[in-house]
Motif scaffolding. Structure first.
Motif, PDB file in Angstrom:
ATOM      1  N   SER A   2      26.519  35.422  25.065  1.00  0.00           N
ATOM      2  CA  SER A   2      25.635  34.307  24.739  1.00  0.00           C
ATOM      3  C   SER A   2      26.230  33.423  23.649  1.00  0.00           C
ATOM      4  N   ALA A   3      26.845  34.058  22.650  1.00  0.00           N
ATOM      5  CA  ALA A   3      27.464  33.273  21.578  1.00  0.00           C
ATOM      6  C   ALA A   3      28.648  32.474  22.095  1.00  0.00           C
ATOM      7  N   MET A   4      29.434  33.052  22.991  1.00  0.00           N
ATOM      8  CA  MET A   4      30.582  32.340  23.537  1.00  0.00           C
ATOM      9  C   MET A   4      30.141  31.152  24.397  1.00  0.00           C
ATOM     10  N   ALA A   5      29.020  31.318  25.138  1.00  0.00           N
ATOM     11  CA  ALA A   5      28.520  30.239  25.990  1.00  0.00           C
ATOM     12  C   ALA A   5      27.651  29.256  25.221  1.00  0.00           C
ATOM     13  N   ASN A   6      27.478  29.479  23.908  1.00  0.00           N
ATOM     14  CA  ASN A   6      26.641  28.613  23.076  1.00  0.00           C
ATOM     15  C   ASN A   6      25.237  28.493  23.670  1.00  0.00           C
ATOM     16  N   SER A   7      24.707  29.620  24.109  1.00  0.00           N
ATOM     17  CA  SER A   7      23.395  29.639  24.743  1.00  0.00           C
ATOM     18  C   SER A   7      22.307  29.681  23.682  1.00  0.00           C
ATOM     19  N   PRO A   8      21.206  28.958  23.888  1.00  0.00           N
ATOM     20  CA  PRO A   8      20.096  29.045  22.930  1.00  0.00           C
ATOM     21  C   PRO A   8      19.355  30.363  22.994  1.00  0.00           C
ATOM     22  N   GLY A   9      19.491  31.103  24.099  1.00  0.00           N
ATOM     23  CA  GLY A   9      18.844  32.393  24.246  1.00  0.00           C
ATOM     24  C   GLY A   9      19.862  33.499  24.391  1.00  0.00           C
ATOM     25  N   ILE A  10      19.581  34.415  25.319  1.00  0.00           N
ATOM     26  CA  ILE A  10      20.462  35.549  25.576  1.00  0.00           C
ATOM     27  C   ILE A  10      20.799  35.556  27.060  1.00  0.00           C
ATOM     28  N   LEU A  11      22.098  35.501  27.360  1.00  0.00           N
ATOM     29  CA  LEU A  11      22.561  35.519  28.748  1.00  0.00           C
ATOM     30  C   LEU A  11      22.682  36.955  29.236  1.00  0.00           C
ATOM     31  N   LEU A  12      22.195  37.204  30.429  1.00  0.00           N
ATOM     32  CA  LEU A  12      22.321  38.526  31.007  1.00  0.00           C
ATOM     33  C   LEU A  12      23.674  38.681  31.689  1.00  0.00           C
ATOM     34  N   SER A  13      23.900  39.815  32.294  1.00  0.00           N
ATOM     35  CA  SER A  13      25.232  40.139  32.811  1.00  0.00           C
ATOM     36  C   SER A  13      25.666  39.228  33.944  1.00  0.00           C
TER      37      SER A  13
END
Length: 583
Positions: free
Chosen positions: A406-417
């Motif tokens: 999620s941090a690498m994708a600069n996501s505002p939430g949490i990315l799943l697998s």
């Protein structure tokens, strides 16, 4: 299937639907009447055996952990030991009563909902499923509920007590109670219950007709216009059932308000103790009425504000006003049909937990094949002692990978697998337990993003989380820590915090059941890798069965000689299960 257009077409569709709906409802009620006493009896007997069987251990262990707690002062320990019998007496009474009521409701309602769900799209032989669904599945789920309850009473309870007993006091200062303000807190708490409970109960009863007719109006409006829960054809039977069961929801809301008012009023004693003033506690009793009135107005989409005054009950004005309830946009505007089609994501805590264990299984199989997870780690997971690589480290590692992703994708939430599904504040599961962990995970994600980790630092942090800070195993894998001492301290703090959150998540009722399946899968993978040779390295001695009291006495002797010991009852039971599995 497109919904009918026009009032006459919608009305004719509704008329044609009524016999179909009534037939399913009658069939579901018949199945519910048949299975209600069976499920109620099963759940009541199962939960009662667990409650009464573990009650002596709970009583002794609770007192032992309170007396050995390093965070509590002597006076606080004394008062806690005096007050704890009330809760220990209420525990079996309330739990067994809740098991009876919950078992009866589940046994009656589960076949009804399953009957309506049997005619959903994608199912063949609808007639067979209408009669069969909700019968054997309800029985199996009732056993699952009893097992999850056992995990809470055993594993989750002892885990909480271990934390209470072993945690050090912050800054070397234990928590102590100020006896001077205890009488005032008791008086304020008692007055809060006497005043707030009847007033809030009257307010809830007065607003219940509005909630009943407003809910019916909204559901019938959606039924005629095929909106909201009636948008999809598969949901029409269940949504029609919601119209009939809506009065039960209103009754549950009123009873919930009455029950909540007890704690809301008793909180006045906490205010007195925190603010060191009886006057502020009395002001809170009045303010609590306004808080409930404003909250219920927001829920029912009634005019904002309250007819009750809201005096300031904190020394700092901003603290007493932070609890003002603002009406969410979901209450102001009904959900639009296009937005529900554009974003049909409905995430549930149990589904997320299943995804977590699928990730644990996938990574665990890799680590077993590479030798990072050993037979000793799996045996320690079975016996709930020793290293926590599988029980805590592996789930924490999977959660860390989601945060890194999620941090690498600069996501505002949490990315799943799958790197597509994203958990945000808008679509997160509306569950109180989930809210306890969602915001801390977001904070850790932002901290990871601020660290700007290199690939080597990410690998070090991942292994540090997996092995629980075991530096020796990191050295064996040639994983070198960062050269900067500050960076090592920051990564160590992140690893400890993530492991602490994961340990709290492990107390979730369904966690232990899925964890046992994970350990079983890893055991099978290890057996395939070693060709069955790993069983020769484990002693096959069967432990003699001891009485519960004898095992409990042995646990006390062991804990008094070693602060790092675990309760012997858990070890003897888990060792016996392990030996049986090996044999």
């Amino acid at each position: 299937m497109e919904p009918p257009k026009g009032f006459l077409a919608s009305l004719w569709s509704f008329i044609c639907f009524l016999p179909y709906f009534i037939g399913l409802l009658l069939l579901g009620i018949i199945k519910g009447i048949i299975f209600c006493p069976v499920i109620c009896l099963m759940m009541t007997i199962g939960n009662s055996v667990i409650i009464l069987g573990l009650l002596p251990a709970h009583v002794l262990w609770t007192y032992y952990c309170i007396l050995r707690a390093k965070q509590l002062g002597p006076v606080l320990k004394l008062l806690t030991c005096i007050c704890i019998p009330v809760f220990l007496i209420l525990w079996p009474v309330v739990s067994i009563g809740a098991s009876i009521i919950g078992g009866a409701l589940y046994g009656f309602l589960s076949p009804i909902f399953a009957t309506f769900d049997a005619v959903g799209e994608g199912k063949t032989n609808d007639i067979f499923h209408c009669f069969y669904d909700g019968t054997w599945s309800t029985i199996k789920h009732s056993f699952t509920i009893v097992r999850d309850f056992k995990d809470v009473c055993f594993h989750s309870y002892f885990s909480l007590m271990d934390d209470l007993r072993q945690k050090q006091a912050p800054d070397g200062k234990y928590y102590e109670i100020r006896l001077l303000y205890i009488p005032g807190a008791i008086i304020a708490g008692g007055l809060g219950v006497l005043i707030d409970v009847p007033v809030i109960s009257v307010v809830a009863l007065c607003k219940s007709p509005y909630m009943l007719f407003k809910g019916w109006h909204r559901l019938f409006h959606d039924l005629i216009g095929r909106e909201g829960p009636f948008l999809e054809t598969i949901c029409v039977p269940l949504a029609g059932l919601a119209i009939i069961l809506w009065p039960l929801a209103v009754v549950g809301a009123v009873l919930g308000s009455m029950l909540t008012s007890i704690f809301l009023g008793a909180y006045a004693g906490v205010v007195v103790y925190q603010e060191s003033s009886l006057w502020f506690g009395l002001r809170y009793i009045i303010a609590a009425l306004s808080i409930y009135d404003e909250y219920s107005n927001d829920i029912l989409d009634m005019p904002e504000g309250s007819c009750f005054p809201r005096p300031q009950y904190r020394k700092k004005a901003d603290l007493s006003r932070t609890s003002t309830f603002s009406r969410p946009s979901s209450f102001k505007d009904p959900p639009s049909r296009t937005s529900s089609l554009r974003k049909p994501i409905d995430l549930k805590p149990l589904e997320l937990l299943e995804r977590l264990f699928k990730e644990c299984q996938r990574h665990g199989e890799i680590w077993v094949s590479e030798g990072l997870i050993t037979a000793k780690d799996i045996e320690d997971a079975k016996s709930n002692s020793g290293s926590q690589v599988v029980s805590i480290g592996l789930p924490a590692y999977c959660l860390l990978q989601a945060l890194l992703r999620s941090a690498m994708a600069n996501s505002p939430g949490i990315l799943l697998s799958d790197s597509v599904t994203e958990i945000t504040s808008s679509n997160r599961p509306k569950d109180v337990f989930f809210d306890w962990f969602f915001n801390p995970f977001l904070i850790i994600k932002e901290q990871i993003k601020a660290e700007n980790l290199t690939e080597a630092e990410e690998d070090y942090l991942s292994k540090l989380v997996l092995f629980g800070g075991n530096i020796g195993r990191l050295k064996d894998l040639n994983v070198s820590p960062p050269e900067s001492e500050r960076k090592r301290a920051e990564l160590g703090a992140l690893a400890r915090r993530l492991q602490g959150i994961t340990k709290s998540v492990s107390r979730y009722p369904t966690f232990r059941r899925q964890f046992d399946d994970l350990v079983k899968t890893l055991t099978e993978d290890l057996a395939k890798k070693n060709g069955g040779s790993e069983s020769t390295n484990v002693p096959k001695t069967m432990q003699k069965s001891n009485s519960a009291l004898a095992r409990f006495q042995k646990s006390f002797k062991r804990l008094t000689s070693s602060n790092n010991g675990r309760y012997e009852e858990s070890q003897s039971q888990s060792d016996a299960l392990r030996d049986l599995e090996i044999l």
